[in-house]
Design a protein around this motif. Structure first.
Motif, PDB file in Angstrom:
ATOM      1  N   TYR A   1       1.995   0.347 -16.821  1.00  0.00           N
ATOM      2  CA  TYR A   1       1.893   1.766 -16.502  1.00  0.00           C
ATOM      3  C   TYR A   1       1.635   2.543 -17.784  1.00  0.00           C
ATOM      4  O   TYR A   1       2.165   2.205 -18.834  1.00  0.00           O
ATOM      5  CB  TYR A   1       3.216   2.309 -15.948  1.00  0.00           C
TER       6      TYR A   1
ATOM      7  N   LEU B   1       2.481  10.016 -14.343  1.00  0.00           N
ATOM      8  CA  LEU B   1       1.729   8.753 -14.332  1.00  0.00           C
ATOM      9  C   LEU B   1       0.256   9.024 -14.597  1.00  0.00           C
ATOM     10  O   LEU B   1      -0.372   9.848 -13.926  1.00  0.00           O
ATOM     11  CB  LEU B   1       1.883   8.032 -12.991  1.00  0.00           C
TER      12      LEU B   1
ATOM     13  N   ALA C   1       1.579   6.402  -7.110  1.00  0.00           N
ATOM     14  CA  ALA C   1       0.462   7.248  -7.540  1.00  0.00           C
ATOM     15  C   ALA C   1       0.870   8.713  -7.661  1.00  0.00           C
ATOM     16  O   ALA C   1       0.281   9.458  -8.448  1.00  0.00           O
ATOM     17  CB  ALA C   1      -0.709   7.105  -6.567  1.00  0.00           C
ATOM     18  N   ALA C   2       1.887   9.124  -6.928  1.00  0.00           N
ATOM     19  CA  ALA C   2       2.347  10.515  -6.965  1.00  0.00           C
ATOM     20  C   ALA C   2       3.461  10.741  -7.991  1.00  0.00           C
ATOM     21  O   ALA C   2       3.988  11.844  -8.093  1.00  0.00           O
ATOM     22  CB  ALA C   2       2.838  10.922  -5.573  1.00  0.00           C
ATOM     23  N   GLU C   3       3.794   9.705  -8.755  1.00  0.00           N
ATOM     24  CA  GLU C   3       4.888   9.807  -9.730  1.00  0.00           C
ATOM     25  C   GLU C   3       4.544  10.808 -10.828  1.00  0.00           C
ATOM     26  O   GLU C   3       3.465  10.739 -11.417  1.00  0.00           O
ATOM     27  CB  GLU C   3       5.151   8.416 -10.334  1.00  0.00           C
TER      28      GLU C   3
ATOM     29  N   GLU D   1       0.815  -1.213   0.000  1.00  0.00           N
ATOM     30  CA  GLU D   1       0.000   0.000   0.000  1.00  0.00           C
ATOM     31  C   GLU D   1       0.854   1.271   0.000  1.00  0.00           C
ATOM     32  O   GLU D   1       0.577   2.228  -0.732  1.00  0.00           O
ATOM     33  CB  GLU D   1      -0.961   0.008   1.186  1.00  0.00           C
TER      34      GLU D   1
ATOM     35  N   ALA E   1       2.296   1.728  -3.416  1.00  0.00           N
ATOM     36  CA  ALA E   1       1.261   2.161  -4.352  1.00  0.00           C
ATOM     37  C   ALA E   1       0.990   3.658  -4.198  1.00  0.00           C
ATOM     38  O   ALA E   1       0.834   4.373  -5.195  1.00  0.00           O
ATOM     39  CB  ALA E   1      -0.022   1.359  -4.139  1.00  0.00           C
ATOM     40  N   THR E   2       0.964   4.142  -2.971  1.00  0.00           N
ATOM     41  CA  THR E   2       0.758   5.567  -2.728  1.00  0.00           C
ATOM     42  C   THR E   2       1.902   6.379  -3.308  1.00  0.00           C
ATOM     43  O   THR E   2       1.687   7.428  -3.928  1.00  0.00           O
ATOM     44  CB  THR E   2       0.613   5.828  -1.214  1.00  0.00           C
TER      45      THR E   2
ATOM     46  N   TRP F   1      -1.971   6.088 -15.142  1.00  0.00           N
ATOM     47  CA  TRP F   1      -2.509   4.987 -14.340  1.00  0.00           C
ATOM     48  C   TRP F   1      -1.550   3.801 -14.346  1.00  0.00           C
ATOM     49  O   TRP F   1      -0.631   3.755 -15.153  1.00  0.00           O
ATOM     50  CB  TRP F   1      -3.906   4.554 -14.770  1.00  0.00           C
ATOM     51  N   LYS F   2      -1.790   2.884 -13.423  1.00  0.00           N
ATOM     52  CA  LYS F   2      -1.008   1.642 -13.327  1.00  0.00           C
ATOM     53  C   LYS F   2      -1.950   0.492 -13.018  1.00  0.00           C
ATOM     54  O   LYS F   2      -2.869   0.622 -12.215  1.00  0.00           O
ATOM     55  CB  LYS F   2       0.030   1.711 -12.201  1.00  0.00           C
TER      56      LYS F   2
ATOM     57  N   TRP G   1      -1.517  -3.297 -11.490  1.00  0.00           N
ATOM     58  CA  TRP G   1      -0.583  -4.201 -10.815  1.00  0.00           C
ATOM     59  C   TRP G   1      -0.821  -5.616 -11.333  1.00  0.00           C
ATOM     60  O   TRP G   1      -1.972  -6.053 -11.465  1.00  0.00           O
ATOM     61  CB  TRP G   1      -0.817  -4.171  -9.308  1.00  0.00           C
TER      62      TRP G   1
END
Length: 101
Positions: free
Chosen positions: A55, A37, A32-34, A25, A28-29, A39-40, A42
């Motif tokens: 990605y 980006l 998400a801030a990359e 988790e 993932a957080t 979406w991704k 998994w």
């Protein structure tokens, strides 16, 4: 806007499923801030002992920067046999097949 797809695939001993979701988790957080980006997704294959992700980034530069960052991060965890492939997205065909772009 031109999108770039980045696919990672590497050996992974687990955990899988819900346990993986709990364990990853924080990662993932962070992902998400990359920058760049979109979406991704998994990916995991417990039977073959492999994990990774699909990605989509808003530019080739953002995808390349993340590829380098994540490859280094995986290597720090002792993961080898990392496959990272980059593709340009064809928006016209992707739209026909309902890609979430």
């Amino acid at each position: 806007m031109a999108h770039t797809l980045l696919q990672f695939d590497f050996p992974f001993p687990g955990p899988w499923g819900g346990e993986m979701a709990t364990a990853m988790e924080g990662l993932a957080t962070d992902i998400a801030a990359e920058p760049g980006l979109v979406w991704k997704i998994w990916t995991e294959n417990a039977e073959e002992g492999r994990a990774g992700g699909i990605y989509v980034f808003d530019s080739a530069q953002a995808a390349a920067a993340y590829r380098d960052k994540h490859t280094a991060r995986l290597a720090e965890f002792g993961i080898t046999d990392i496959r990272a492939m980059t593709f340009e997205v064809n928006p016209a065909l992707s739209q026909i097949t309902r890609a979430p772009l």
